[in-house]
Design a protein around this motif. Sequence first.
Motif, PDB file in Angstrom:
ATOM      1  N   LEU A 564       0.825  -1.203   0.000  1.00  8.84           N
ATOM      2  CA  LEU A 564       0.000   0.000   0.000  1.00  8.84           C
ATOM      3  C   LEU A 564       0.865   1.260   0.000  1.00  8.84           C
ATOM      4  O   LEU A 564       0.589   2.220  -0.740  1.00  8.84           O
ATOM      5  CB  LEU A 564      -0.930  -0.014   1.216  1.00  8.84           C
ATOM      6  CG  LEU A 564      -1.840   1.202   1.378  1.00  8.84           C
ATOM      7  CD1 LEU A 564      -2.899   1.207   0.275  1.00  8.84           C
ATOM      8  CD2 LEU A 564      -2.508   1.217   2.731  1.00  8.84           C
ATOM      9  N   LEU A 565       1.923   1.273   0.803  1.00 13.54           N
ATOM     10  CA  LEU A 565       2.784   2.451   0.865  1.00 13.54           C
ATOM     11  C   LEU A 565       3.529   2.675  -0.445  1.00 13.54           C
ATOM     12  O   LEU A 565       3.736   3.822  -0.873  1.00 13.54           O
ATOM     13  CB  LEU A 565       3.760   2.316   2.032  1.00 13.54           C
ATOM     14  CG  LEU A 565       3.137   2.391   3.422  1.00 13.54           C
ATOM     15  CD1 LEU A 565       4.176   2.061   4.496  1.00 13.54           C
ATOM     16  CD2 LEU A 565       2.539   3.777   3.673  1.00 13.54           C
ATOM     17  N   MET A 566       3.942   1.599  -1.088  1.00 15.55           N
ATOM     18  CA  MET A 566       4.630   1.748  -2.370  1.00 15.55           C
ATOM     19  C   MET A 566       3.696   2.345  -3.421  1.00 15.55           C
ATOM     20  O   MET A 566       4.096   3.177  -4.253  1.00 15.55           O
ATOM     21  CB  MET A 566       5.157   0.391  -2.848  1.00 15.55           C
ATOM     22  CG  MET A 566       6.268  -0.170  -1.968  1.00 15.55           C
ATOM     23  SD  MET A 566       7.716   0.915  -1.853  1.00 15.55           S
ATOM     24  CE  MET A 566       8.316   0.815  -3.525  1.00 15.55           C
ATOM     25  N   HIS A 574       4.671  13.856  -2.704  1.00 17.44           N
ATOM     26  CA  HIS A 574       5.021  14.910  -1.754  1.00 17.44           C
ATOM     27  C   HIS A 574       4.424  14.669  -0.363  1.00 17.44           C
ATOM     28  O   HIS A 574       4.504  15.553   0.482  1.00 17.44           O
ATOM     29  CB  HIS A 574       4.549  16.263  -2.280  1.00 17.44           C
ATOM     30  CG  HIS A 574       5.152  16.637  -3.601  1.00 17.44           C
ATOM     31  ND1 HIS A 574       6.507  16.878  -3.762  1.00 17.44           N
ATOM     32  CD2 HIS A 574       4.592  16.785  -4.837  1.00 17.44           C
ATOM     33  CE1 HIS A 574       6.753  17.171  -5.022  1.00 17.44           C
ATOM     34  NE2 HIS A 574       5.605  17.115  -5.705  1.00 17.44           N
ATOM     35  N   ALA A 575       3.836  13.508  -0.156  1.00 17.46           N
ATOM     36  CA  ALA A 575       3.283  13.187   1.165  1.00 17.46           C
ATOM     37  C   ALA A 575       4.412  12.637   2.041  1.00 17.46           C
ATOM     38  O   ALA A 575       4.786  11.462   1.948  1.00 17.46           O
ATOM     39  CB  ALA A 575       2.152  12.168   1.028  1.00 17.46           C
ATOM     40  N   GLU A 576       4.979  13.492   2.871  1.00 18.79           N
ATOM     41  CA  GLU A 576       6.125  13.093   3.708  1.00 18.79           C
ATOM     42  C   GLU A 576       5.762  11.965   4.662  1.00 18.79           C
ATOM     43  O   GLU A 576       6.574  11.081   4.936  1.00 18.79           O
ATOM     44  CB  GLU A 576       6.625  14.303   4.490  1.00 18.79           C
ATOM     45  CG  GLU A 576       7.099  15.451   3.606  1.00 18.79           C
ATOM     46  CD  GLU A 576       7.442  16.678   4.428  1.00 18.79           C
ATOM     47  OE1 GLU A 576       7.276  16.612   5.666  1.00 18.79           O
ATOM     48  OE2 GLU A 576       7.863  17.693   3.850  1.00 18.79           O
ATOM     49  N   PHE A 577       4.541  11.993   5.161  1.00 19.29           N
ATOM     50  CA  PHE A 577       4.118  10.974   6.123  1.00 19.29           C
ATOM     51  C   PHE A 577       4.227   9.577   5.526  1.00 19.29           C
ATOM     52  O   PHE A 577       4.670   8.627   6.187  1.00 19.29           O
ATOM     53  CB  PHE A 577       2.669  11.264   6.555  1.00 19.29           C
ATOM     54  CG  PHE A 577       2.047  10.146   7.327  1.00 19.29           C
ATOM     55  CD1 PHE A 577       2.322   9.963   8.670  1.00 19.29           C
ATOM     56  CD2 PHE A 577       1.189   9.235   6.703  1.00 19.29           C
ATOM     57  CE1 PHE A 577       1.750   8.925   9.382  1.00 19.29           C
ATOM     58  CE2 PHE A 577       0.613   8.202   7.404  1.00 19.29           C
ATOM     59  CZ  PHE A 577       0.896   8.041   8.758  1.00 19.29           C
ATOM     60  N   LEU A 578       3.823   9.419   4.277  1.00 20.00           N
ATOM     61  CA  LEU A 578       3.845   8.101   3.649  1.00 20.00           C
ATOM     62  C   LEU A 578       5.277   7.620   3.446  1.00 20.00           C
ATOM     63  O   LEU A 578       5.592   6.442   3.675  1.00 20.00           O
ATOM     64  CB  LEU A 578       3.100   8.165   2.318  1.00 20.00           C
ATOM     65  CG  LEU A 578       1.608   8.560   2.429  1.00 20.00           C
ATOM     66  CD1 LEU A 578       0.997   8.739   1.040  1.00 20.00           C
ATOM     67  CD2 LEU A 578       0.841   7.516   3.215  1.00 20.00           C
ATOM     68  N   TRP A 579       6.185   8.514   3.023  1.00 15.98           N
ATOM     69  CA  TRP A 579       7.596   8.127   2.872  1.00 15.98           C
ATOM     70  C   TRP A 579       8.179   7.694   4.217  1.00 15.98           C
ATOM     71  O   TRP A 579       8.849   6.642   4.305  1.00 15.98           O
ATOM     72  CB  TRP A 579       8.403   9.303   2.318  1.00 15.98           C
ATOM     73  CG  TRP A 579       8.151   9.629   0.876  1.00 15.98           C
ATOM     74  CD1 TRP A 579       7.465  10.682   0.380  1.00 15.98           C
ATOM     75  CD2 TRP A 579       8.616   8.884  -0.258  1.00 15.98           C
ATOM     76  NE1 TRP A 579       7.462  10.654  -0.996  1.00 15.98           N
ATOM     77  CE2 TRP A 579       8.166   9.561  -1.420  1.00 15.98           C
ATOM     78  CE3 TRP A 579       9.366   7.712  -0.420  1.00 15.98           C
ATOM     79  CZ2 TRP A 579       8.429   9.110  -2.697  1.00 15.98           C
ATOM     80  CZ3 TRP A 579       9.640   7.263  -1.710  1.00 15.98           C
ATOM     81  CH2 TRP A 579       9.175   7.957  -2.829  1.00 15.98           C
ATOM     82  N   LEU A 580       7.936   8.493   5.239  1.00 15.78           N
ATOM     83  CA  LEU A 580       8.515   8.186   6.551  1.00 15.78           C
ATOM     84  C   LEU A 580       7.943   6.906   7.134  1.00 15.78           C
ATOM     85  O   LEU A 580       8.655   6.133   7.776  1.00 15.78           O
ATOM     86  CB  LEU A 580       8.244   9.355   7.512  1.00 15.78           C
ATOM     87  CG  LEU A 580       8.922  10.686   7.133  1.00 15.78           C
ATOM     88  CD1 LEU A 580       8.489  11.777   8.089  1.00 15.78           C
ATOM     89  CD2 LEU A 580      10.435  10.526   7.138  1.00 15.78           C
ATOM     90  N   MET A 581       6.650   6.689   6.908  1.00 18.48           N
ATOM     91  CA  MET A 581       6.035   5.466   7.426  1.00 18.48           C
ATOM     92  C   MET A 581       6.627   4.238   6.741  1.00 18.48           C
ATOM     93  O   MET A 581       6.909   3.216   7.384  1.00 18.48           O
ATOM     94  CB  MET A 581       4.523   5.529   7.204  1.00 18.48           C
ATOM     95  CG  MET A 581       3.738   4.451   7.927  1.00 18.48           C
ATOM     96  SD  MET A 581       1.958   4.717   7.770  1.00 18.48           S
ATOM     97  CE  MET A 581       1.365   3.364   8.775  1.00 18.48           C
ATOM     98  N   GLY A 582       6.832   4.344   5.425  1.00 19.19           N
ATOM     99  CA  GLY A 582       7.444   3.215   4.716  1.00 19.19           C
ATOM    100  C   GLY A 582       8.854   2.949   5.190  1.00 19.19           C
ATOM    101  O   GLY A 582       9.249   1.788   5.400  1.00 19.19           O
TER     102      GLY A 582
END
Length: 911
Positions: A564-566, A574-582
């Motif tokens: 899902l994150l990929m 540009h969603a920093e939250f998704l990058w950091l969560m992954g």
Amino acid sequence: MFGATKDFMGKPAPPGYIAGLGRGATGFTTRSDIGPAREGPTEADIARLQEQAKRKAAENGDDDDERYQDPDNETGLFNAAPYEADDAEADQIYDAVDAKLSERTKARREAREKEEQERLIKERPKIQDQFADLKRGLNAVSAEEWENLPEVANIAGRNRKKASLREKFAPVPDSLLPRAQEEMATTLDLQPNGLVTPAPGTMTNFREIGEANKQVLGLRLDRMADSASGSTTIDPKGYLTDLNSIIVKSATEIGDLKKARLLMKSVITTNPKHAPGWIGAARLEELAGKLTEARHIIDKGCQMCPTSEDVWLEAARMNNADNAKKILASAIKQIPQSVKIWQTAVKLETTMKTKKTVIRRALDLVPNSLVLWKEAIEMEDDPNNARILLARAVELVPQSVELWIALARLETYENAQKVLNNARKMIPTSHEIWITAFCLQEANNADADRLERLVGVGVKSLSMHESALSRDDWLTEAEKCEKNGYVKTCQAIVRATIGMGLEEPDFKSTWMEDAESAISNKAYDTARAIYAHALKTFPSKKSIWRRAALLEKSHGTATSLEELLMRSVKFCPHAEFLWLMGAKEKWLGGDVPGARAILDAAFVANPNSEQIWLAAVKLEAENGEHARAEMLLANARVKADTMKVWMKSAVLERQLGKITEALQLLDQGLVKYPTAEKLWMIRGQILVDRGDNQKARENFTKALGHCAKSVPLWIMAARLEERAGLLIKARAKMERGRLLNPKSPELWLESIRIELRGNNVNMGKTLMAKAVQECPSSGLLWSESVWLETRAQRKGKIVDALKKSENSAHVLITAARIFWADRQVEKARTWFLKAEVADSDLGDAWAWHYKFETEHGDDARRKELIVRCKASEPRHGEYWQDVAKDLKNTGKNTGDILVLVALSLPSNVVP
């Protein structure tokens, strides 16, 4: 005893004497004191007295003529004059003058009144004022001194000379005792070993009388027991049961029964075909305890109302099983179509074979009864026999959805399809049959496309017959399918019905509410399907991706979350939250290179993102790559020049022991961000650790000039002065801080603790009283106020604290510690759990609970507590932050910090 005759008896009372006046009683006057009522003055007397009063007033010049009345009361000469604007203005001027004069004399008047009041208090003080100092001294009286206080005795007349009185009593004559002994012995002589009755006039033997009393008591007890020979007629075991069967009727109840019998007799006589009348008459006799008469009446009722199934059922109920079977057989002859009679007949049978015989006979006579078919099918243990019965049942009762679905479940896949097709033809408005068909296809491994087409056909068909469910009802059915294990059917139903009846502007908000509702119902696959459809419609909405990711993290697998994150970062780069969560999930999974790769890709998409830079620094620093972390921070200070980057840079240098470099970075950062309180705090901590108190004091002075609203800076500055022994300066710092930061519970608490550490307990209590007035809902202050009370008063104080602080986590911890100290283990554990729920971010709550479990719990409880603490990731708390921010504990996870904080807690459970 007789008292001496008082010398005042028979003498008249002194003048003005009021009984009981010395002990506070007040006198009253009765008619006997004032005599009989007298007649009032006559009208002639009243007129004469009025004339005398007027003449006397004229002689004295006191004329009450209305002409000379005060004009201010508007009843004199100017009463009839109009009240104009200038009159109102004059009144206002006079009122203002009066107010001014009153204001000028107000201070003198109030001082005079106060002086007068003090003089009156001194002359006639109240009782509570006289003994106020003694009352304050009672708090020092110990419990033993209270118990040793002498009892108050009646000391009235203590000094009087009492007449010598002798105690008089009348002894029992000896002649009564032998007589009593004769009566007892007469009863005892009936027994083989009874005592011999003594002759009259013998000496009294008290020992024999005592033995006789014991034997009489034993005889009475023996009569109540069950003897071995069985001569006793009383059964002690069934005695109370027999008493329950005895119906004692009062005269009122008997009269009511007679009236009811007359009424029932009138009913069945005037209308003998009225079945409820016969039933009522029979039940009345049954209630009166005349069961035979009740059976006789209901038997007549069966003869008079042969077509009433209620009468037959009542007759069967009042008889035993064998007679009931005969009665029901007669009833079936009269009413062969009665389902209730057949059901009762089946229940009366004792073996399964006879039950099946009766139910099949009933189905021969009542073939269209759904109730009888259900009972017949439930009796079958063999699936083949049940299938045969169901096949016959759906032919005779084709409108029963339950029978069609039950038959489809017992058939093979091909036959089940045929059954469901026939069912849809017979009942085209049933959504249950369509949903059963969907589940049947999924159970036989139908692909998703075929299943989705079938669901679409079903929804369309139901809409054509005007029996389609609403969107909410379809989602409810999807949740039911998920709970039954049909996840694909659930998802297909969601995709086909999620947009029914909605307009496009309402899609997102409504779907998010539906997903939250499904999560609250623990239907996670339904929520997952809703999010998937929403993301297909709105692929660029970061909030939907975030919600879906949190759902997968909480209730999904690591693989599903990663997938899902990929996908999310492709649509929302540009969603920093998704990058950091992954990256974090990769790191927690042990894949550090994978986390680096995700962060590298995040740098490309977000080159100036502070969060991504700091996440990369944290990854490298906690994995021992300090050089890479320093290099990343150097680049971050150029590309993402923020206060937090400068702070992390200084913290990293301080952790590595490079104090000089850390101070240089702090100085450079403060030039750019002079209002950054954390930079000032770190600089002050470094200076304090180096022992340079003067520079640290200067640092805090400058910091407070730029950050006067920073509560931690005021506390750190005051603690510096306190450690230096300058208690007055520390107190002044806190007063200044409270002035600039009103209603700050942290500053009040620190002020109180400064006084307590300086052994100034009274000042601490005074400050606490002021603090709870200024911050009435602060759990921090209320929990501390409990510890200022004595042990006996703490439980009462904790109740007020819970009410005023609205169940604050700090107060809940305090309550748990009090129960812990009282050895109430389960109560203490319950209150610690409440504190966790109230504020899961408060690390002190977890630490106190862990310390409690180390003393009173087991390994399983402690491990479960650590798991919950890791999931909550607490970051605040007085003890928690002291340990978590210690340089020695850098890089330790939440579980290790929890154990260290628990060890750092005070050894005493309660102070």
